[in-house]
Motif scaffolding. Structure first.
Motif, PDB file in Angstrom:
ATOM      1  N   PHE A 499     -48.744  31.006  92.823  1.00 32.81           N
ATOM      2  CA  PHE A 499     -49.553  29.841  92.910  1.00 32.81           C
ATOM      3  C   PHE A 499     -49.893  29.374  91.448  1.00 32.81           C
ATOM      4  O   PHE A 499     -50.210  30.165  90.487  1.00 32.81           O
ATOM      5  N   THR A 500     -49.543  28.284  91.367  1.00 34.28           N
ATOM      6  CA  THR A 500     -49.781  27.449  90.020  1.00 34.28           C
ATOM      7  C   THR A 500     -50.856  26.345  89.997  1.00 34.28           C
ATOM      8  O   THR A 500     -50.753  25.391  90.776  1.00 34.28           O
ATOM      9  N   THR A 583     -48.879   1.954  78.257  1.00 35.33           N
ATOM     10  CA  THR A 583     -48.311   3.334  78.473  1.00 35.33           C
ATOM     11  C   THR A 583     -49.134   4.490  77.943  1.00 35.33           C
ATOM     12  O   THR A 583     -49.788   4.375  76.825  1.00 35.33           O
ATOM     13  N   LEU A 584     -49.206   5.425  78.674  1.00 35.13           N
ATOM     14  CA  LEU A 584     -50.065   6.546  78.385  1.00 35.13           C
ATOM     15  C   LEU A 584     -49.325   7.774  78.465  1.00 35.13           C
ATOM     16  O   LEU A 584     -48.419   8.353  79.135  1.00 35.13           O
ATOM     17  N   ARG A 585     -49.487   8.748  77.390  1.00 32.49           N
ATOM     18  CA  ARG A 585     -48.602   9.994  77.499  1.00 32.49           C
ATOM     19  C   ARG A 585     -49.599  10.953  77.978  1.00 32.49           C
ATOM     20  O   ARG A 585     -50.882  11.327  77.410  1.00 32.49           O
ATOM     21  N   VAL A 586     -49.376  11.449  78.991  1.00 28.97           N
ATOM     22  CA  VAL A 586     -50.031  12.368  79.761  1.00 28.97           C
ATOM     23  C   VAL A 586     -49.230  13.995  79.929  1.00 28.97           C
ATOM     24  O   VAL A 586     -48.046  14.069  80.018  1.00 28.97           O
ATOM     25  N   SER A 587     -50.197  14.915  79.620  1.00 29.11           N
ATOM     26  CA  SER A 587     -49.815  16.291  79.749  1.00 29.11           C
ATOM     27  C   SER A 587     -50.775  17.019  80.794  1.00 29.11           C
ATOM     28  O   SER A 587     -51.586  16.522  81.014  1.00 29.11           O
ATOM     29  N   ALA A 588     -50.567  18.320  80.923  1.00 28.40           N
ATOM     30  CA  ALA A 588     -51.170  19.192  81.931  1.00 28.40           C
ATOM     31  C   ALA A 588     -51.144  20.507  81.089  1.00 28.40           C
ATOM     32  O   ALA A 588     -50.355  21.268  80.509  1.00 28.40           O
ATOM     33  N   THR A 589     -52.144  21.324  81.631  1.00 26.43           N
ATOM     34  CA  THR A 589     -52.277  22.736  81.363  1.00 26.43           C
ATOM     35  C   THR A 589     -52.222  23.428  82.613  1.00 26.43           C
ATOM     36  O   THR A 589     -53.032  22.962  83.472  1.00 26.43           O
ATOM     37  N   ALA A 590     -51.596  24.677  82.834  1.00 27.51           N
ATOM     38  CA  ALA A 590     -51.316  25.276  84.119  1.00 27.51           C
ATOM     39  C   ALA A 590     -51.866  26.793  83.654  1.00 27.51           C
ATOM     40  O   ALA A 590     -51.635  27.384  82.721  1.00 27.51           O
ATOM     41  N   GLY A 591     -52.127  27.471  85.016  1.00 29.23           N
ATOM     42  CA  GLY A 591     -52.139  29.002  84.979  1.00 29.23           C
ATOM     43  C   GLY A 591     -51.553  29.385  86.355  1.00 29.23           C
ATOM     44  O   GLY A 591     -51.727  28.538  87.328  1.00 29.23           O
ATOM     45  N   ALA A 624     -56.529  31.930  83.828  1.00 28.72           N
ATOM     46  CA  ALA A 624     -55.423  31.688  82.857  1.00 28.72           C
ATOM     47  C   ALA A 624     -55.351  30.345  82.250  1.00 28.72           C
ATOM     48  O   ALA A 624     -54.858  29.873  81.317  1.00 28.72           O
ATOM     49  N   LEU A 625     -55.536  29.063  83.335  1.00 31.13           N
ATOM     50  CA  LEU A 625     -55.775  27.949  82.907  1.00 31.13           C
ATOM     51  C   LEU A 625     -56.559  27.654  81.858  1.00 31.13           C
ATOM     52  O   LEU A 625     -56.367  26.803  80.993  1.00 31.13           O
ATOM     53  N   TYR A 626     -57.771  28.285  81.977  1.00 28.85           N
ATOM     54  CA  TYR A 626     -58.864  28.152  80.930  1.00 28.85           C
ATOM     55  C   TYR A 626     -58.667  28.517  79.720  1.00 28.85           C
ATOM     56  O   TYR A 626     -58.720  27.866  78.569  1.00 28.85           O
ATOM     57  N   LYS A 627     -57.819  29.684  79.545  1.00 25.78           N
ATOM     58  CA  LYS A 627     -57.194  30.252  78.217  1.00 25.78           C
ATOM     59  C   LYS A 627     -56.102  29.103  77.802  1.00 25.78           C
ATOM     60  O   LYS A 627     -56.143  29.033  76.542  1.00 25.78           O
ATOM     61  N   GLY A 628     -55.523  28.300  78.554  1.00 24.90           N
ATOM     62  CA  GLY A 628     -54.452  27.479  78.218  1.00 24.90           C
ATOM     63  C   GLY A 628     -55.098  26.409  77.487  1.00 24.90           C
ATOM     64  O   GLY A 628     -54.906  25.789  76.395  1.00 24.90           O
ATOM     65  N   LYS A 629     -56.545  25.963  78.187  1.00 20.06           N
ATOM     66  CA  LYS A 629     -57.182  24.750  77.498  1.00 20.06           C
ATOM     67  C   LYS A 629     -57.792  25.132  76.149  1.00 20.06           C
ATOM     68  O   LYS A 629     -57.732  24.536  75.275  1.00 20.06           O
ATOM     69  N   TYR A 637     -50.126  29.532  81.121  1.00 19.04           N
ATOM     70  CA  TYR A 637     -49.992  30.990  81.071  1.00 19.04           C
ATOM     71  C   TYR A 637     -49.824  31.489  82.567  1.00 19.04           C
ATOM     72  O   TYR A 637     -50.358  31.064  83.465  1.00 19.04           O
ATOM     73  N   ILE A 638     -48.822  32.498  82.514  1.00 16.25           N
ATOM     74  CA  ILE A 638     -48.616  33.375  83.855  1.00 16.25           C
ATOM     75  C   ILE A 638     -49.364  34.649  83.708  1.00 16.25           C
ATOM     76  O   ILE A 638     -49.130  35.241  82.526  1.00 16.25           O
ATOM     77  N   VAL A 639     -50.193  35.030  84.565  1.00 19.85           N
ATOM     78  CA  VAL A 639     -50.963  36.234  84.598  1.00 19.85           C
ATOM     79  C   VAL A 639     -49.879  37.409  84.825  1.00 19.85           C
ATOM     80  O   VAL A 639     -49.436  37.622  85.918  1.00 19.85           O
ATOM     81  N   ALA A 640     -49.618  38.106  83.760  1.00 18.73           N
ATOM     82  CA  ALA A 640     -48.445  39.211  83.889  1.00 18.73           C
ATOM     83  C   ALA A 640     -49.239  40.588  84.369  1.00 18.73           C
ATOM     84  O   ALA A 640     -48.704  41.561  84.750  1.00 18.73           O
ATOM     85  N   GLY A 641     -50.573  40.708  84.200  1.00 17.49           N
ATOM     86  CA  GLY A 641     -51.121  42.008  84.583  1.00 17.49           C
ATOM     87  C   GLY A 641     -52.802  41.742  84.097  1.00 17.49           C
ATOM     88  O   GLY A 641     -53.186  40.965  83.746  1.00 17.49           O
TER      89      GLY A 641
END
Length: 660
Positions: A499-500, A583-591, A624-629, A637-641
């Motif tokens: 789940f991303t 033109t817009l530079r767009v990025s994203a943060t994921a968990g 995890a997404l919030y930590k990326g922000k 960020y991938i939750v490893a444990g």
């Protein structure tokens, strides 16, 4: 109560065993306890919860969750209450329980109102009213009326708000045995409406009705009544009496651990001191409000405390330090889209600057406020139009389908009648031929009507499963997929379902600088890129606002960072070109998180025996997404444990362009 507090609770919710009936009397005892001591009831419920619901039938489990949600909300733990509400919705869907599904959906509407989106809440209330019009539940009706009142009050339509509050109050008074809403809660909402409508006399009258209507008020209700009494007295410039009312409310809130109310009371005490020019006392109250506001995760109370602290420091001559606090709050409110609050705060800032003789800055702030006011008027008009459109579409679709069904039923009846006439032997050949032709005509018309009905049903099915803007799947289709997930084949050894959850970075800035049409274009393009980057078997959906969710099956531990990296690269690799050439530079943060979940990636180990469900997995991905922000965005960020017993996350970092 943390949602992952013990595998026993999760297992008990997810797997009902055919055990003997557990006594609901204990839950009723805890509910009665909560009316007098919310903190004690919460402790008891958390301690006894796993035992109460382990192997219990569905009514006991849903009763437990509803009581937990009420106690959390009464104590001001709103994030926990909304998370518990999602558990209620998931359990009700699994058990095909329309009542608790409908009531859980109303709790989501309350969250929209608390998140300063009353127009969206009104549209959702209309849709829910259409969907559950045959539910025949007084609790649903009364709760919906109360929420209508809160939403209309939030947009300043106080006459319509009062109309709905009175209807809710009438239902509750005629049926005092309802679980919710409670009469005192409706009257408190009315008192809040009167305060916001600058009618303190009616607010005080409503509070007197609460006190005379109940012989003994629960501490939660008594504290809230003192709080709104203080606000009404401030509006009447009776500041000393207001401070006494606030002091009573603060004592009760602190004693019974009503943390959100405690933060609100302290914030209003600081406001009253500021109004009286007592800046040192205002600073003390504002600093005291910070801790309970942070504990309750009450964003509005926290921002009020920081703003009050800034104005208190400004009033003591520490002007630069004070304005830094105020400007930081204004920036946070802008980011959250709370433009009405931004306008009010800019007005207070302008007054403070003018009082300090900084007229040029005061004038600039006033002009900024005027710009915000114009933007807010346009935004509110667009939201109102959107809400009306959603209401109209819901009514139109329902009426169209009902009309087609009725027409089809009439045609079927006529067809049967014609067939009976055809069997009459006394009719001549010409009449028989005529009847046959009539039957054929009616049959063809019935077929056409049936086809049209099928087309409308197909269209409605598609619309109900897909986001209208991006064409991606929506939450409803995802929930349907999750309901059938238990019947799917188990992932092969070493692989898992991933789940991303991702959020477009600085999306509010895009809307502010380029307009909402540009924001919509960005959402559409991001959806296209995600569909192109993922496998056909992956499910890509718009989770809400600028959030998207990718559900991927059969992903190994080594493939997970590659998957997250591919998602980030798909969005950020090339700029997005708008229709006007911008033109817009767009990025994203994921968990991201995987199920089955195990810290070492071994799905067959001992951790696999106690697994979070998909809702908990998304909650972990959101953390995890919030930590990326927090870490700077444009990363995953991938939750490893999980760190036990602290409950923190062990995270693996993924950056775009690094994983390939």
């Amino acid at each position: 109560m943390p949602l992952l507090a013990g595998g026993a609770l999760l297992a008990a919710l997810a797997v009902p065993a055919p055990a003997a009936q557990l006594p609901e009397a204990r839950l009723d005892e805890i509910a009665a306890m909560a009316e007098q001591n919310n903190a004690q009831a919460r402790t008891v419920l958390v301690q006894e919860g796993p035992k109460l619901i382990a192997g219990a039938p569905y009514p006991v489990r849903i009763h437990y969750l509803r009581l937990l949600r009420r106690i959390q909300a009464d104590g001001g733990n709103f994030r926990e209450a909304f998370e518990t509400n999602e558990l209620i919705i998931g359990l009700a869907q699994a058990e095909r329980d329309p009542l608790n599904l409908a009531l859980g959906s109303l709790a989501r509407v309350l969250r929209m109102i608390e998140n300063n989106d009353p127009a969206k809440a009104l549209g959702q209330l209309t849709a829910l009213g259409t969907r559950y019009r045959k539910l025949d539940s007084l609790e649903f009706t009364a709760t919906a009326e109360g929420l209508h009142g809160m939403a209309y009050s939030a947009v300043g339509q106080y006459d319509r708000a009062l109309h709905h509050f009175l209807r809710a109050l009438d239902t509750v008074q005629r049926h005092p045995g309802l679980w919710s809403p409670r009469e005192a809660d409706i009257r408190l909402a009315m008192a809040r409406m009167y305060v916001n409508a600058h009618d303190p006399a009616k607010a005080l009258e409503t509070l007197r009705e609460i006190r005379t209507g109940l012989s003994r008020l629960p501490p939660r209700t008594e504290a809230a009544a003192h709080y709104f009494e203080g606000r009404a007295l401030v509006a009447r410039d009776e500041l000393e009496a207001a401070q006494q009312a606030f002091a009573h409310a603060l004592d009760l809130a602190h004693t019974h651990q009503l943390i959100s109310l405690e933060a609100n009371v302290l914030g209003n005490i600081a406001d009253a001191h500021l109004k009286a020019g007592r800046y040192r006392q205002a600073e003390e109250a504002a600093r005291a409000a910070l801790a309970p506001a942070e504990r309750s995760d009450d964003r509005i109370s926290l921002q009020m405390a920081k703003a009050n602290l800034g104005f208190a420091l400004f009033g003591q001559g520490r002007q630069r330090e004070g304005m830094q606090h105020v400007d930081a709050v204004i920036a946070a409110m802008r980011k959250a889209g709370a433009m009405s609050s931004v306008g009010r705060l800019l007005a207070e800032k302008s007054q403070a600057l003018e009082g300090a003789g900084r007229f040029r800055e005061a004038l600039a702030t006033t002009r900024e406020r005027e710009s915000v006011t114009q933007e807010l008027s346009l935004d509110e008009r667009n939201k109102a139009i959107s809400a009306l459109q959603e209401q109209f579409k819901a009514h139109e679709r329902a009426a169209q389908i009902d009309a087609l069904r009725q027409e089809n039923a009439v045609k079927d009846t006529e067809l049967r009648h014609r067939s009976l006439l055809q069997t009459a032997a006394s009719l001549g050949a010409s009449l028989a031929l005529f009847l046959c032709a009539g039957v054929l005509w009616m049959y063809r018309k019935s077929v056409l009507t049936g086809r049209r009905l099928a087309e409308l049903n197909d269209e409605l099915a598609y619309r109900s499963a897909h986001d209208p803007l991006t064409g991606l799947f929506n939450r409803r289709s995802f929930l349907d997929r999750m309901r059938s997930r238990t019947g799917e084949a188990a992932p092969r050894l070493g692989s898992a379902d991933c789940f991303t959850l991702l959020d477009i970075d600085h999306f509010k800035r895009i809307n502010d600088e380029y307009g909402h049409a540009a924001g919509d274009a960005v959402l559409v393009e991001v959806g296209k890129r995600l569909r192109a980057a993922m496998r056909e078997s992956d499910m890509v959906l718009r989770w809400g606002g600028e959030e998207f969710l990718v559900y991927s099956q059969g992903v190994t531990q080594d493939q997970r960072p590659l998957l997250v990296g591919r998602i980030l690269d798909a969005i950020a690799a090339t700029p997005i070109v708008l229709d006007d050439g911008t033109t817009l530079r767009v990025s994203a943060t994921a968990g991201a998180v995987s199920l089955p979940f195990a810290p070492d990636g071994d799905v067959s180990g001992p951790e696999a025996t106690v697994q979070p469900d998909w809702e908990q997995a998304i909650a972990l991905a959101d953390r995890a997404l919030y930590k990326g922000k927090e870490a700077g965005r444009n990363r995953g960020y991938i939750v490893a444990g999980l760190r036990r017993p602290e409950g923190g996350l062990e995270l693996d970092l993924v950056l775009p362009g690094v994983t390939g």
